[in-house]
Design an enzyme around this catalytic site. Structure first.
Site, mmCIF file in Angstrom:
data_model
loop_
_atom_site.group_PDB
_atom_site.id
_atom_site.type_symbol
_atom_site.label_atom_id
_atom_site.label_comp_id
_atom_site.label_asym_id
_atom_site.label_seq_id
_atom_site.Cartn_x
_atom_site.Cartn_y
_atom_site.Cartn_z
ATOM 1 C CB CYS A 67 -14.000 -2.670 4.770
ATOM 2 S SG CYS A 67 -13.850 -1.452 6.113
ATOM 3 C CD GLU A 79 -9.721 -3.910 12.301
ATOM 4 O OE1 GLU A 79 -10.937 -3.802 11.902
ATOM 5 O OE2 GLU A 79 -9.604 -3.627 13.549
HETATM 6 P P1 NAD Z 1 -4.619 -5.062 0.142
HETATM 7 O O1 NAD Z 1 -4.721 -5.931 0.837
HETATM 8 O O2 NAD Z 1 -4.345 -5.246 -1.526
HETATM 9 O O3 NAD Z 1 -3.477 -3.851 0.348
HETATM 10 C C1 NAD Z 1 -3.439 -3.453 1.603
HETATM 11 C C2 NAD Z 1 -1.835 -3.112 2.046
HETATM 12 O O4 NAD Z 1 -1.111 -4.025 1.728
HETATM 13 C C3 NAD Z 1 -1.226 -1.975 0.874
HETATM 14 O O5 NAD Z 1 -0.607 -0.993 2.031
HETATM 15 C C4 NAD Z 1 -0.520 -2.539 0.070
HETATM 16 O O6 NAD Z 1 0.826 -1.889 -0.229
HETATM 17 C C5 NAD Z 1 -0.061 -4.027 1.012
HETATM 18 N N1 NAD Z 1 0.007 -5.002 0.231
HETATM 19 C C6 NAD Z 1 -0.305 -5.381 -1.053
HETATM 20 N N2 NAD Z 1 0.163 -6.880 -1.446
HETATM 21 C C7 NAD Z 1 1.024 -6.981 -0.489
HETATM 22 C C8 NAD Z 1 1.762 -8.193 -0.338
HETATM 23 N N3 NAD Z 1 1.638 -9.375 -1.366
HETATM 24 N N4 NAD Z 1 2.471 -8.203 0.737
HETATM 25 C C9 NAD Z 1 2.732 -7.471 1.553
HETATM 26 N N5 NAD Z 1 1.874 -6.390 1.419
HETATM 27 C C10 NAD Z 1 1.024 -6.128 0.390
HETATM 28 O O7 NAD Z 1 -5.994 -4.003 0.527
HETATM 29 P P2 NAD Z 1 -6.680 -3.090 -0.493
HETATM 30 O O8 NAD Z 1 -6.901 -3.410 -1.809
HETATM 31 O O9 NAD Z 1 -6.023 -1.714 -0.454
HETATM 32 O O10 NAD Z 1 -8.173 -2.552 0.195
HETATM 33 C C11 NAD Z 1 -9.318 -3.519 0.128
HETATM 34 C C12 NAD Z 1 -9.391 -4.513 0.909
HETATM 35 O O11 NAD Z 1 -9.190 -4.088 2.364
HETATM 36 C C13 NAD Z 1 -10.841 -5.090 0.977
HETATM 37 O O12 NAD Z 1 -10.703 -6.510 1.036
HETATM 38 C C14 NAD Z 1 -11.638 -4.393 2.212
HETATM 39 O O13 NAD Z 1 -12.631 -5.051 2.680
HETATM 40 C C15 NAD Z 1 -10.392 -4.341 3.120
HETATM 41 N N6 NAD Z 1 -10.540 -3.107 4.112
HETATM 42 C C16 NAD Z 1 -10.886 -3.543 5.370
HETATM 43 C C17 NAD Z 1 -11.177 -2.470 6.224
HETATM 44 C C18 NAD Z 1 -11.579 -3.159 7.746
HETATM 45 O O14 NAD Z 1 -11.470 -1.646 8.490
HETATM 46 N N7 NAD Z 1 -11.675 -3.895 8.065
HETATM 47 C C19 NAD Z 1 -10.862 -1.136 6.026
HETATM 48 C C20 NAD Z 1 -10.879 -0.947 4.650
HETATM 49 C C21 NAD Z 1 -10.373 -2.033 3.661
#
Ligand code: NAD
Length: 450
Positions: free
Chosen positions: A241, A207
């Protein structure tokens, strides 16, 4: 981590999670646990993101409570073994399919709706009869702690367990074998998750995000459009998002629309009361403010780093080549691009990464159809923003760069299940058409398969 994963696998294999009675009981327990902790969840969301009580309840707490009620209402029906048709050439045979749990699930959440976006998939995973490891975002640390406490007070860790930590923790989790990984976050991290899952042939739901457009054509009802865009864009300070990332506005109504939008924002928000959500951390505050071109600002742009506050900001005369159009904004900045020919918008969108959402404000069936039929996007709305996410009868997910797979309501149940298909054949007779020696039997098979 190793021990708990082994324990969860064993608990699943022993069959504890499969019965309707067990799943129902766990959903009810989760409902009560959330209800009882409403105050703590709200306090955590206030500390992490300065969410108001209204936003905390409507988009996180009430949202998930409603999803549990929905799952409880339909669970028995979803779990039923279904009889399907059987072609005549099978003889005396009946065919069936049934949704079965996948096993041990890993759910990784982001920071923006830090409660909803781990609990909502958890509801689906429980309803489908799985064991679950939850990894909430470390950036929304207060909510992370409340989730950890809520889950450990409610469930046996061999059934549902929270693992907290940063990138390294998530990476170690991803080295383990799960039966499904459900990830919500950025496309950048989504790629790591997909790669890690591939090593174990683990199915994933991604997602993700991206730049979701809203289009306002010359036939749109401008007052309604302004209210609905302001609501969807500036909710949670733009950290949503499916928020409209930017606007395409028809040149002929642009000036009038922007005046209405500004007046709407004046009515919607005051900043003295400290009710407006804040940006999650300094890194994101700096990233978002760096996208503001002061020469293009026509509204807002009041910032306070000590509070991580950025007020709703409109930028006009934007072109598709501006830096603000090159990445997902994920903050309260609304760039406006004007257009004169909808074909330009259609062509532009077809050549971008497919967004998670798309919104069309129009009273013209032809214009709406042109965009809705020809452009790829995960979900969206005609004359509204973001409300499609709150309909449990609609699957929610992206396409292409905005992700794959979907959830909510029945779609969640399907995501966390696999379909077991089987036939039951009569032993009363046993025609030997398919058994060797084949001799002249091919002629008969050819006739059957025509
Ligand atoms: P992110 O991808 O930075 O982090 C998400 C999760 O991944 C966190 O739990 C984090 O600990 C983990 N993570 C971060 N870097 C990692 C790595 N290198 N390896 C493994 N795990 C890692 O996302 P964010 O900044 O928390 O959220 C924002 C993003 O999420 C935006 O792009 C937004 O559009 C998207 N989003 C999508 C939805 C949806 O339903 N499609 C909902 C909310 C947010």
């Amino acid at each position: 981590m190793d021990k708990i994963i082994v324990k969860q696998r064993t608990f699943f294999k022993e069959g504890h999670t499969k019965s309707y009675a067990f799943r129902k009981q766990q959903l009810l327990k989760l409902y009560t646990a959330i209800e009882n902790r409403e105050k703590e969840i709200k306090e955590a969301l206030k500390l992490d993101l300065n969410k108001s009580s209204f936003e905390a309840y409507s988009t996180e707490i009430g949202f998930t409570l409603h999803s549990i009620s929905h799952a409880l209402k339909y669970l028995k029906k979803w779990m039923k073994t279904q009889k399907v048709k059987t072609p005549y050439y099978h003889g005396f045979t009946k065919s069936y399919k049934r949704f079965e749990p996948k096993g041990n699930i890993l759910i990784i959440g982001p920071y923006n709706y830090p409660f909803q976006l781990v609990i909502e998939p958890l509801i689906g995973a429980i309803a489908a009869g799985n064991t679950v490891i939850l990894k909430p975002s470390e950036f929304s640390s207060h909510t992370e702690k409340v989730i950890e406490q809520l889950i450990s007070d409610t469930f046996d860790p061999q059934y549902v367990h929270v693992i907290c930590g940063g990138v390294e923790t998530t990476q170690s989790l991803l080295n383990h074998r799960f039966d499904h990984i459900f990830f919500t976050g950025s496309p950048r991290v989504g790629k790591f998750v997909h790669q890690a899952a591939a090593k174990h042939l683990t199915p994933v739901t991604l997602e993700l995000g991206g730049k979701s457009p809203a289009i306002i054509d010359e036939t749109a009802k401008l007052k309604t459009a302004a209210k609905r865009i302001a609501f969807g864009k500036f909710l949670n300070a733009g950290q949503t998002c499916i928020a409209p990332d930017y606007l395409f506005v028809h040149e002929s109504i642009k000036v009038e629309f922007l005046e209405i939008l500004k007046a709407t924002l004046d009515d919607f928000y005051t900043f003295e009361a400290d009710h407006y959500p804040k940006i999650i951390n300094d890194k994101h505050f700096d990233r978002i403010t760096a996208l503001i071109d002061p020469d293009k600002v026509i509204y807002g742009n009041k910032t306070d780093k000590s509070k991580r506050l950025i007020t709703p900001t409109i930028l006009h005369n934007i072109t598709v080549d501006d830096p603000i159009m090159q990445e997902e904004i994920f903050g309260p900045l609304l760039p406006v691009i004007s257009f004169t020919d909808l074909a330009f918008v259609e062509d532009y969108l077809k050549n971008q990464e497919s967004p998670l959402a798309l919104y069309m404000f129009s009273e013209s069936k032809d214009n709406t159809q042109k965009i809705f039929d020809n452009v790829q996007f995960g979900g969206g709305a005609i004359n509204d923003t973001i409300t499609h996410v709150a309909n449990p009868y609609l699957p929610f997910g992206g396409v292409g760069n905005s992700g794959f797979g979907n959830y909510h309501g029945h779609a969640s149940f399907i995501t966390f299940s696999y379909q077991k298909s089987f036939v039951k054949k009569s032993t009363f007779i046993d025609p030997n058409v398919t058994y060797p020696p084949y001799d002249k039997k091919e002629k008969l098979v050819r006739k059957i398969f025509k």
